[in-house]
Each structure stands twice: as structure tokens, then as C-alpha cells.
Write a protein that holds these residues in place. Sequence first.
Motif, PDB file in Angstrom:
ATOM      1  N   LEU A   1     -26.641 -14.986 -17.525  1.00 25.25           N
ATOM      2  CA  LEU A   1     -27.175 -15.932 -16.206  1.00 25.25           C
ATOM      3  C   LEU A   1     -27.726 -14.996 -15.368  1.00 25.25           C
ATOM      4  CD1 LEU A   1     -24.315 -18.686 -16.105  1.00 25.25           C
ATOM      5  CD2 LEU A   1     -26.560 -18.686 -17.015  1.00 25.25           C
ATOM      6  N   THR A   2     -27.151 -13.830 -15.017  1.00 22.14           N
ATOM      7  CA  THR A   2     -27.782 -12.798 -14.165  1.00 22.14           C
ATOM      8  C   THR A   2     -29.156 -12.520 -14.518  1.00 22.14           C
ATOM      9  OG1 THR A   2     -25.719 -11.796 -13.320  1.00 22.14           O
ATOM     10  CG2 THR A   2     -27.634 -10.811 -12.908  1.00 22.14           C
TER      11      THR A   2
ATOM     12  N   TRP B   1     -46.137 -17.326 -20.013  1.00 18.66           N
ATOM     13  CA  TRP B   1     -45.611 -18.364 -21.010  1.00 18.66           C
ATOM     14  C   TRP B   1     -44.173 -17.599 -21.683  1.00 18.66           C
ATOM     15  CZ3 TRP B   1     -44.427 -17.952 -26.302  1.00 18.66           C
ATOM     16  CH2 TRP B   1     -44.223 -19.294 -26.780  1.00 18.66           C
ATOM     17  N   LEU B   2     -44.284 -16.339 -22.014  1.00 19.83           N
ATOM     18  CA  LEU B   2     -43.126 -15.603 -22.546  1.00 19.83           C
ATOM     19  C   LEU B   2     -42.130 -15.319 -21.681  1.00 19.83           C
ATOM     20  CD1 LEU B   2     -44.860 -12.497 -24.726  1.00 19.83           C
ATOM     21  CD2 LEU B   2     -43.468 -14.479 -25.541  1.00 19.83           C
ATOM     22  N   MET B   3     -42.236 -15.141 -20.319  1.00 22.78           N
ATOM     23  CA  MET B   3     -41.164 -15.175 -19.384  1.00 22.78           C
ATOM     24  C   MET B   3     -40.611 -16.368 -19.387  1.00 22.78           C
ATOM     25  SD  MET B   3     -43.266 -13.031 -16.348  1.00 22.78           S
ATOM     26  CE  MET B   3     -42.027 -12.736 -15.398  1.00 22.78           C
ATOM     27  N   ARG B   4     -41.433 -17.645 -19.372  1.00 23.28           N
ATOM     28  CA  ARG B   4     -40.702 -18.888 -19.451  1.00 23.28           C
ATOM     29  C   ARG B   4     -39.919 -19.091 -20.574  1.00 23.28           C
ATOM     30  NH1 ARG B   4     -46.024 -21.052 -18.270  1.00 23.28           N
ATOM     31  NH2 ARG B   4     -46.261 -20.887 -16.161  1.00 23.28           N
ATOM     32  N   PHE B   5     -40.446 -18.697 -21.718  1.00 23.95           N
ATOM     33  CA  PHE B   5     -39.545 -18.759 -22.959  1.00 23.95           C
ATOM     34  C   PHE B   5     -38.274 -17.908 -22.915  1.00 23.95           C
ATOM     35  CE2 PHE B   5     -38.701 -16.977 -27.218  1.00 23.95           C
ATOM     36  CZ  PHE B   5     -38.507 -18.130 -27.934  1.00 23.95           C
TER      37      PHE B   5
ATOM     38  N   TYR C   1     -32.490 -17.399 -22.265  1.00 27.02           N
ATOM     39  CA  TYR C   1     -31.407 -17.073 -21.439  1.00 27.02           C
ATOM     40  C   TYR C   1     -30.288 -18.158 -21.411  1.00 27.02           C
ATOM     41  CZ  TYR C   1     -33.148 -12.580 -20.008  1.00 27.02           C
ATOM     42  OH  TYR C   1     -33.547 -11.216 -20.127  1.00 27.02           O
ATOM     43  N   CYS C   2     -30.952 -19.364 -20.951  1.00 23.47           N
ATOM     44  CA  CYS C   2     -30.092 -20.607 -20.907  1.00 23.47           C
ATOM     45  C   CYS C   2     -29.497 -20.926 -22.205  1.00 23.47           C
ATOM     46  CB  CYS C   2     -30.805 -21.799 -20.152  1.00 23.47           C
ATOM     47  SG  CYS C   2     -31.470 -21.170 -18.484  1.00 23.47           S
ATOM     48  N   VAL C   3     -30.343 -21.063 -23.097  1.00 29.96           N
ATOM     49  CA  VAL C   3     -29.727 -21.395 -24.609  1.00 29.96           C
ATOM     50  C   VAL C   3     -28.603 -20.561 -24.832  1.00 29.96           C
ATOM     51  CG1 VAL C   3     -30.513 -21.605 -26.796  1.00 29.96           C
ATOM     52  CG2 VAL C   3     -31.595 -22.613 -25.187  1.00 29.96           C
TER      53      VAL C   3
END
Length: 157
Positions: free
Chosen positions: A11-12, A51-55, A60-62
Motif C-alpha cells: 500500500l505504501t 498508462w503503465l503507472m496506472r496499471f 498494487y491494489c489487487v
Amino acid sequence: MSHILSIIMILTGAVVMLFSLIKARDLLVLAPFIPERSKPEIMRSLRLHRWLMRFFLLGYCVVAGVFFFRLHFFSDILVGLVFLFGALFVLLGLHIQTRMLLEIKNTLHGLLPICASCKKSATLMAIPMTRPRGVPLRNSSPPRPMPISPTASAQTA
């Protein structure tokens, strides 16, 4: 305990990635300064990078959810995806940096002849001209101000 520590670290990482996404928007302000000859390629690379940063943020969340719910059968697939897309992310980042630095270098090489010609003309202007015989050189020191005394100011008034 290591389970909770892993979730905290993931999460960090997500928070850092979110901050990076916000900072990446600042690069769009610099878009007008990119030369037209390479602007489409650099802008396409920047969009792909975001886009890769959003991915990764989604990843991370998944992964944090997988760890939280202890769904270990996803771990092998996720580790493979993280390494694959992490390598692509780094490669794309290096490509963007290389292109931008090459453009800076090309711009500087274009400016150096202009600066050199300015320097040459400034040097030519500093060369002393010949003066006729008997004409004294100008005094290079600034003129000294004349002292004003109280009696002199009373006499002029």
C-alpha cells in the motif's frame, strides 16, 4: 506479522505510485518545448508511461487485496506480471529519458554556434580602434564627484 508488513509495504508503494502519477502530469506543461521533429514519439512514450503507472497502481491494489484475503493461488501469476511489466516500465522510462536528453543535446548544439558568433562579435567590438596621433586615450576611471560644501551651496542660493 510478515503478512501485515507485506500489505503495508504494498500500500505504501501504491501511495508512491499515485504521487508519481500526479507528478507525471507536470511533464505535460513542458510539451510545447519539445521540438516538433520528435514530439509525437516522446508524447506517445509519455502517455504509455502514464498508462503503465496506472496499471501498476491497480496492480498494487489487487496484490494488496490478494494478500489481505490470503488468495495464494494468484501469487505466482502476479509475481510474473510484476517482473514482466516492471522491466517494461524501466525500459520505457530509460527510452523517454534518452530521447529527452538527446533533444536537449541537439538544442544545445544548435545554440552553441549562435553563442560563439555572439562571443566573436563581442570580442571584435572590444578590440581597440587606432587613434590619430596626439589624441589622448580616454580616462577609463569614472569621474569623481565634486565635493559639495555648505558654503558653496549658500553662495549659489
